[in-house]
Design an enzyme around this catalytic site. Sequence first.
Site, PDB file in Angstrom:
ATOM      1  N   SER A 176     -75.624  61.186  46.209  1.00 33.37           N
ATOM      2  CA  SER A 176     -75.643  61.520  47.633  1.00 33.37           C
ATOM      3  C   SER A 176     -74.703  62.685  47.901  1.00 33.37           C
ATOM      4  O   SER A 176     -73.705  62.847  47.195  1.00 33.37           O
ATOM      5  CB  SER A 176     -75.166  60.297  48.419  1.00 33.37           C
ATOM      6  OG  SER A 176     -74.919  60.631  49.750  1.00 33.37           O
ATOM      7  N   TYR A 204     -68.407  53.708  50.194  1.00 30.24           N
ATOM      8  CA  TYR A 204     -69.670  54.332  49.772  1.00 30.24           C
ATOM      9  C   TYR A 204     -69.411  55.690  49.115  1.00 30.24           C
ATOM     10  O   TYR A 204     -69.870  55.952  48.000  1.00 30.24           O
ATOM     11  CB  TYR A 204     -70.586  54.506  50.990  1.00 30.24           C
ATOM     12  CG  TYR A 204     -71.941  55.101  50.663  1.00 30.24           C
ATOM     13  CD1 TYR A 204     -72.940  54.337  50.064  1.00 30.24           C
ATOM     14  CD2 TYR A 204     -72.239  56.429  50.964  1.00 30.24           C
ATOM     15  CE1 TYR A 204     -74.191  54.881  49.766  1.00 30.24           C
ATOM     16  CE2 TYR A 204     -73.479  56.984  50.665  1.00 30.24           C
ATOM     17  CZ  TYR A 204     -74.447  56.198  50.075  1.00 30.24           C
ATOM     18  OH  TYR A 204     -75.682  56.747  49.775  1.00 30.24           O
TER      19      TYR A 204
HETATM   20  N1  LIG Z   1     -81.505  56.964  52.704  1.00 28.26           N
HETATM   21  C1  LIG Z   1     -80.635  57.954  52.662  1.00 28.26           C
HETATM   22  O1  LIG Z   1     -80.447  58.719  53.627  1.00 28.26           O
HETATM   23  C2  LIG Z   1     -79.866  58.206  51.387  1.00 28.26           C
HETATM   24  C3  LIG Z   1     -79.042  59.346  51.326  1.00 28.26           C
HETATM   25  C4  LIG Z   1     -78.332  59.592  50.147  1.00 28.26           C
HETATM   26  C5  LIG Z   1     -78.450  58.710  49.077  1.00 28.26           C
HETATM   27  N2  LIG Z   1     -79.243  57.603  49.180  1.00 28.26           N
HETATM   28  C6  LIG Z   1     -79.321  56.719  48.009  1.00 28.26           C
HETATM   29  O2  LIG Z   1     -80.662  56.469  47.697  1.00 28.26           O
HETATM   30  C7  LIG Z   1     -80.752  55.237  46.968  1.00 28.26           C
HETATM   31  C8  LIG Z   1     -81.899  54.410  47.495  1.00 28.26           C
HETATM   32  O3  LIG Z   1     -81.568  53.990  48.815  1.00 28.26           O
HETATM   33  P1  LIG Z   1     -82.616  53.909  50.011  1.00 28.26           P
HETATM   34  O4  LIG Z   1     -82.206  54.900  51.015  1.00 28.26           O
HETATM   35  O5  LIG Z   1     -84.014  53.914  49.504  1.00 28.26           O
HETATM   36  O6  LIG Z   1     -82.222  52.487  50.623  1.00 28.26           O
HETATM   37  P2  LIG Z   1     -82.975  51.075  50.698  1.00 28.26           P
HETATM   38  O7  LIG Z   1     -84.287  51.214  51.348  1.00 28.26           O
HETATM   39  O8  LIG Z   1     -81.984  50.153  51.305  1.00 28.26           O
HETATM   40  O9  LIG Z   1     -83.198  50.706  49.176  1.00 28.26           O
HETATM   41  C9  LIG Z   1     -82.139  50.263  48.366  1.00 28.26           C
HETATM   42  C10 LIG Z   1     -82.701  49.477  47.209  1.00 28.26           C
HETATM   43  O10 LIG Z   1     -81.574  49.052  46.419  1.00 28.26           O
HETATM   44  C11 LIG Z   1     -81.717  47.658  46.208  1.00 28.26           C
HETATM   45  N3  LIG Z   1     -80.445  46.977  46.033  1.00 28.26           N
HETATM   46  C12 LIG Z   1     -79.414  46.883  46.899  1.00 28.26           C
HETATM   47  N4  LIG Z   1     -78.460  46.097  46.372  1.00 28.26           N
HETATM   48  C13 LIG Z   1     -78.900  45.688  45.154  1.00 28.26           C
HETATM   49  C14 LIG Z   1     -78.395  44.848  44.158  1.00 28.26           C
HETATM   50  N5  LIG Z   1     -77.230  44.203  44.290  1.00 28.26           N
HETATM   51  N6  LIG Z   1     -79.114  44.655  43.019  1.00 28.26           N
HETATM   52  C15 LIG Z   1     -80.318  45.246  42.870  1.00 28.26           C
HETATM   53  N7  LIG Z   1     -80.873  46.026  43.806  1.00 28.26           N
HETATM   54  C16 LIG Z   1     -80.169  46.245  44.924  1.00 28.26           C
HETATM   55  C17 LIG Z   1     -82.405  47.125  47.461  1.00 28.26           C
HETATM   56  O11 LIG Z   1     -82.965  45.867  47.164  1.00 28.26           O
HETATM   57  P3  LIG Z   1     -83.304  44.803  48.338  1.00 28.26           P
HETATM   58  O12 LIG Z   1     -84.618  45.268  48.913  1.00 28.26           O
HETATM   59  O13 LIG Z   1     -83.403  43.503  47.596  1.00 28.26           O
HETATM   60  O14 LIG Z   1     -82.185  44.868  49.336  1.00 28.26           O
HETATM   61  C18 LIG Z   1     -83.445  48.212  47.673  1.00 28.26           C
HETATM   62  O15 LIG Z   1     -84.566  48.011  46.842  1.00 28.26           O
HETATM   63  C19 LIG Z   1     -79.379  54.586  47.093  1.00 28.26           C
HETATM   64  O16 LIG Z   1     -78.648  54.783  45.909  1.00 28.26           O
HETATM   65  C20 LIG Z   1     -78.732  55.343  48.239  1.00 28.26           C
HETATM   66  O17 LIG Z   1     -77.321  55.352  48.166  1.00 28.26           O
HETATM   67  C21 LIG Z   1     -79.955  57.341  50.310  1.00 28.26           C
END
Ligand SMILES: NC(=O)c1ccc[n+]([C@@H]2O[C@H](COP(=O)([O-])OP(=O)(O)OC[C@H]3O[C@@H](n4cnc5c(N)ncnc54)[C@H](OP(=O)(O)O)[C@@H]3O)[C@@H](O)[C@H]2O)c1
Length: 352
Positions: A176, A204
Amino acid sequence: MKKNDGLGDYILLQRMMASHLQTPFHLPPLNHLTCIVTGSTSGIGSETARQLAEAGAHVVMAVRNIKAAHELIQQWQTKWYASGEGFPLNIQAMELDLLSLDSVVRFSNAWNARLTPLHVLINNAGMFAMGGAQNFSEDGYEQHMQVNHLAPALLSLLLLPSLIRASRSRIINVNSVMHYVGFVDPNDMNVISGKRKFSSLRGYSSSKLAQVMFNNVLFKKLPLETGISVVCLSPGAVQTNVTRDLPRVIQDLYSALPYFIFSPQEGCRSSIFSATNPQIPQHYQKLRTNEKSVCTLFVSQNCKPTNCSEEAHNIKTANRVWEKTVELIGLPSDTVERLVDGEDVQCRYGTH
Ligand SMILES: NC(=O)c1ccc[n+]([C@@H]2O[C@H](COP(=O)([O-])OP(=O)(O)OC[C@H]3O[C@@H](n4cnc5c(N)ncnc54)[C@H](OP(=O)(O)O)[C@@H]3O)[C@@H](O)[C@H]2O)c1
């Protein structure tokens, strides 16, 4: 981006900067690839897993909610057949809970026992409990640090034998731009010493910086002959479940800015690009053979190589983060060297 550049500017400009990208990418057949995608039950990970599978890759959804993954697979297969495709998607789910290092070891052991090559590991799963109190995993580590850095680090190292078995492979870390505002004290990775006050934003951003620093050292330690490229990336600001814990006002801001915020289809482009673009290994090799390179390949939300933060260039701190990480995840300090030599390593976790 420098530390003082506004994150707001980055959000407002991201669509313009990425306007040259196709959505979704037109992918060549990927039947030769086996890919593990962590956290693929929602958001960026779910879109990444589906697109890779639709291009023919063998995809393993590494998830904590197996039922949700099976429901998604069912939906995707149904749509796939309805679109006239004769063969099913080659996709399956395996249990992995990053809040448990035992679970990471169990997953890795089960995978390595297959004795098959792993071409792409996408460390996508992440958490941001915005505004939440400081919480600890069953292993005693601050939860953001464990889910976003420690557990993916353990997974990457334990899967090295399978990644080496593929002649060319990639470790992709969904990081990120928040790592630019992060700070890691290797002696206080859990932020418990009282020297700094914990906030979820600190938790974070520090976890994301720790991930970049750890992978910068892995980049230097992994011999080129292993054929493994290590990549960190920014997906951009993406409308996903990651906003579910955000205060209502910020959730509303995300929803009110649909033009500026990426959809998951847009947010997964830098993951798909890093996992499949044929130029990545050459680019990585060039970086790796340059003695002056300190940081591993970092791919921006526009799918261009970019710089990691100034703090991530701090070699001394990065080495301390590496040492501390390896200690916290229960591996010997010469883990990489031993695994590259084909030896076994024992992890303190995974015995339960
Ligand atoms: N969205 C943004 O703006 C953004 C920006 C920068 C970076 N990111 C990064 O992108 C990545 C994906 O995030 P996203 O935005 O797609 O969010 P998301 O929709 O919340 O997806 C996160 C995923 O991680 C899983 N997860 C969370 N805790 C876990 C655990 N303890 N063990 C196994 N799986 C776990 C969740 O599973 P559950 O469904 O079971 O909760 C979900 O499948 C993350 O690393 C995040 O930091 C996102």
